[in-house]
Design a protein around this motif. Sequence first.
Motif, PDB file in Angstrom:
ATOM      1  N   THR A   1      40.064  45.725  42.179  1.00 28.03           N
ATOM      2  CA  THR A   1      41.359  44.632  41.122  1.00 28.03           C
ATOM      3  C   THR A   1      41.343  43.562  41.251  1.00 28.03           C
ATOM      4  OG1 THR A   1      42.475  44.778  43.294  1.00 28.03           O
ATOM      5  CG2 THR A   1      42.944  46.789  41.741  1.00 28.03           C
ATOM      6  N   SER A   2      40.295  42.851  42.590  1.00 30.77           N
ATOM      7  CA  SER A   2      39.745  41.098  43.421  1.00 30.77           C
ATOM      8  C   SER A   2      38.666  41.406  43.105  1.00 30.77           C
ATOM      9  CB  SER A   2      40.936  40.927  43.624  1.00 30.77           C
ATOM     10  OG  SER A   2      41.590  41.724  45.310  1.00 30.77           O
ATOM     11  N   LEU A   3      37.885  40.492  43.789  1.00 26.72           N
ATOM     12  CA  LEU A   3      37.030  39.879  44.616  1.00 26.72           C
ATOM     13  C   LEU A   3      37.121  39.323  45.066  1.00 26.72           C
ATOM     14  CD1 LEU A   3      34.015  39.485  41.723  1.00 26.72           C
ATOM     15  CD2 LEU A   3      34.681  42.338  43.075  1.00 26.72           C
ATOM     16  N   ASP A   4      36.853  39.362  46.981  1.00 23.58           N
ATOM     17  CA  ASP A   4      37.255  38.931  47.946  1.00 23.58           C
ATOM     18  C   ASP A   4      35.912  38.358  48.740  1.00 23.58           C
ATOM     19  OD1 ASP A   4      39.269  38.018  50.403  1.00 23.58           O
ATOM     20  OD2 ASP A   4      37.843  38.619  51.541  1.00 23.58           O
ATOM     21  N   ILE A   5      35.679  37.090  49.890  1.00 20.38           N
ATOM     22  CA  ILE A   5      34.725  36.494  49.716  1.00 20.38           C
ATOM     23  C   ILE A   5      34.754  36.422  51.333  1.00 20.38           C
ATOM     24  CG2 ILE A   5      34.863  33.933  49.019  1.00 20.38           C
ATOM     25  CD1 ILE A   5      32.853  32.952  48.915  1.00 20.38           C
ATOM     26  N   VAL A   6      34.388  36.964  51.866  1.00 19.79           N
ATOM     27  CA  VAL A   6      33.701  36.462  53.817  1.00 19.79           C
ATOM     28  C   VAL A   6      33.295  36.047  54.219  1.00 19.79           C
ATOM     29  CG1 VAL A   6      34.213  38.063  55.325  1.00 19.79           C
ATOM     30  CG2 VAL A   6      34.716  39.365  52.979  1.00 19.79           C
ATOM     31  N   LEU A   7      33.791  34.867  54.593  1.00 24.97           N
ATOM     32  CA  LEU A   7      32.849  33.767  55.014  1.00 24.97           C
ATOM     33  C   LEU A   7      32.498  33.460  56.114  1.00 24.97           C
ATOM     34  CD1 LEU A   7      34.802  31.108  53.353  1.00 24.97           C
ATOM     35  CD2 LEU A   7      32.554  31.648  52.732  1.00 24.97           C
ATOM     36  N   GLU A   8      33.129  34.026  57.554  1.00 26.96           N
ATOM     37  CA  GLU A   8      32.744  33.603  59.328  1.00 26.96           C
ATOM     38  C   GLU A   8      31.849  34.771  59.508  1.00 26.96           C
ATOM     39  OE1 GLU A   8      37.105  33.601  57.141  1.00 26.96           O
ATOM     40  OE2 GLU A   8      35.619  34.728  57.451  1.00 26.96           O
ATOM     41  N   GLY A   9      31.265  34.070  60.335  1.00 28.17           N
ATOM     42  CA  GLY A   9      30.078  34.528  60.819  1.00 28.17           C
ATOM     43  C   GLY A   9      30.125  34.921  61.975  1.00 28.17           C
TER      44      GLY A   9
ATOM     45  N   ALA B   1      27.121  35.058  52.528  1.00 26.24           N
ATOM     46  CA  ALA B   1      28.253  35.325  52.192  1.00 26.24           C
ATOM     47  C   ALA B   1      28.319  36.308  51.864  1.00 26.24           C
ATOM     48  CB  ALA B   1      29.305  34.350  51.361  1.00 26.24           C
ATOM     49  N   THR B   2      29.953  37.554  52.257  1.00 27.49           N
ATOM     50  CA  THR B   2      29.680  39.228  52.268  1.00 27.49           C
ATOM     51  C   THR B   2      30.767  38.804  50.493  1.00 27.49           C
ATOM     52  OG1 THR B   2      29.491  39.523  54.236  1.00 27.49           O
ATOM     53  CG2 THR B   2      30.718  40.735  52.484  1.00 27.49           C
ATOM     54  N   ILE B   3      30.830  39.772  49.449  1.00 34.04           N
ATOM     55  CA  ILE B   3      31.840  39.701  48.483  1.00 34.04           C
ATOM     56  C   ILE B   3      32.090  41.163  48.363  1.00 34.04           C
ATOM     57  CG2 ILE B   3      31.686  39.742  45.983  1.00 34.04           C
ATOM     58  CD1 ILE B   3      29.435  37.369  45.738  1.00 34.04           C
TER      59      ILE B   3
END
Length: 620
Positions: free
Chosen positions: A233-241, A317-319
């Motif tokens: 339903t959506s794409l989420d971007i994860v930034l925290e490393g 980043a992680t998608i």
Amino acid sequence: MGLLSDPNRRRALISMLTRLNAPICMLCYCAGVCWFMGLAFEPFTLRTYMSENAMGSTMVEERFPAGERALATAREFAAHKKKVGGMPVDWLVKTMQARGLEVFTQSFSRVLPFPDENKERYIVKGTNVYGILRAPRAPRTEALVLSAPCSPGDNNNQAVGLLLGLAHYFRNQIYWAKDIIFLVNEHDLIGMQAWLEGYHHTNTTGMKWTPLQGRGGSIQAALSLELSSDVITSLDIVLEGLNGQLPNLDLANLFYAFCQKIGVLCTIQGRLQRNDWDSVSGYSHAVQTMMLMVMKQASGRPWGDHGLFLRYHIEAATISGINSFRQYKTDLTTTGRSDLYRLVEGMYRKLNNLLERLHQSYFFYLMPSLTHFVSIGYYMPAFGLLAVILLLRALDLWVQLVAPPARTEDGIAEIEQQSSPGVRSVLTPLIISHLTGAALYLMPVHFQEMAVEHFPVSETEAVVLTAIAVYTAGLALPHNTHRLVSGEGTEQGWRVLKLVAVLYLAVLLGCTALINFSLGFILALTMVPVAAFVTPDVPKVLSAIVFVILSPACTLLFSVFLFQELQDMPVSLQDGWMLYISVISQGILDHYLFGSLVYPLIALMVYPCWLLFWNILFWK
């Protein structure tokens, strides 16, 4: 300058600051909290924009046609994974070779310091498979990475299918100016850590791995894919490393730009965009989104495979595909509407245009939404207002220490008698507090076998319970330790100790905030009030309760419950306690496996500093 150079004006300023010290400190604390909460209000934030000229336009035509083929590949991968009971290495090698890639494998093994009960593993052995698409139009000195972890069960099979589908499509294109590495890593972060160490010829964690036989150019950027459903339903971007590191903001801007172009729904922290910023619910939504980012960053752990790239100065980043917002379903099998595939293709074509590493945009920021961000120049004043309290209290203590006492016949002898114990009484609490912190850092892992032999607990429970026991025992060790050196405590003694402790905390929080603002700000919220107003004259029982509530351990406990509330997944007290134990064990594991600095920072510096103020509270 005249105000400070004129002795009379300087004395008047110091007198005013000491006379109004407490009201100014309370005002600064309230102002710091209000400033931070105001950061999520849209008019106070900056709108995101693309800083890198090479990525300033999304005018590329995405033509990825193989949505059905990628989905079939994902199902074939799932079948082979189930058949072999793990990662199908041979099948992956043959499939990548059939797509025209140079294929290599890397074996690795790691013995954990104690069993990871969350993932039920202790001795980890695995294999990474990666294929390199050589750049046909460049000297092959630079590279991009597209990775997908091979997760247990049916998780992330679709991501591997997408990766292999993109590899087949990219192979037939001639415009690539950088090598593209397609990586399927086993055992998630551990496999990624092994591959990155092998690629960069480093070994910082003691992991055993075989050298890489194939290598591309210097890695400029990387994306990691996490998909576990045919319908998203959506794409989420994860930034925290790792250790709170963030990629260059332009990478998030590029993701948002292509989502807008293609028309796919995009989220950050799993939350949709809202336009009603001027309403209470809209502001609350932005605050919760920003707080989720703050708490994830403060944890210091990598929240995806991308988090380990950042330590090598690789923007990543992680998608992640989300299947939560049912009214926005997107079927990945729909021909001509494979939005995710087109998104990844478009991002890599833009990254392919880079002439240098991403550097023109921000590396330090917070994001209440994908359309707005808070730069370091906006959020640092919130921390500065809290930190200045410590400097004001240090100034007040210094004035009290250097102020001449009332004149008596033996005044000189009295000064000498008071000053000497004041200096000596600082050393013992300081040393013993840091020895306690060293015990908290070393004993949980090194004494787990002894704890298992004497108590009916598992190794993981033994590590966590040993840490809690050492932490609790430390409350008694520094208690009035100044008596070991100087006999009865003196009025000068606790003031000197508090001056040292306040300056120590100011430097500690300042350095922490520069590296990881979120962690520094959360610690400042709880420790600054304790440091500012503790004296031996306050009510002991009530103050001790407040001290324990504001201690680092309880701060972590409250953060666990708050994090669950922000994710709309509240837990009971029992489940919260079990989650708290899990968070402690994962924090220790992250330190030993990946080099997370949060656990040693808390054990070796923050906790000993807190013990100094605890010692002042019970000074006699």
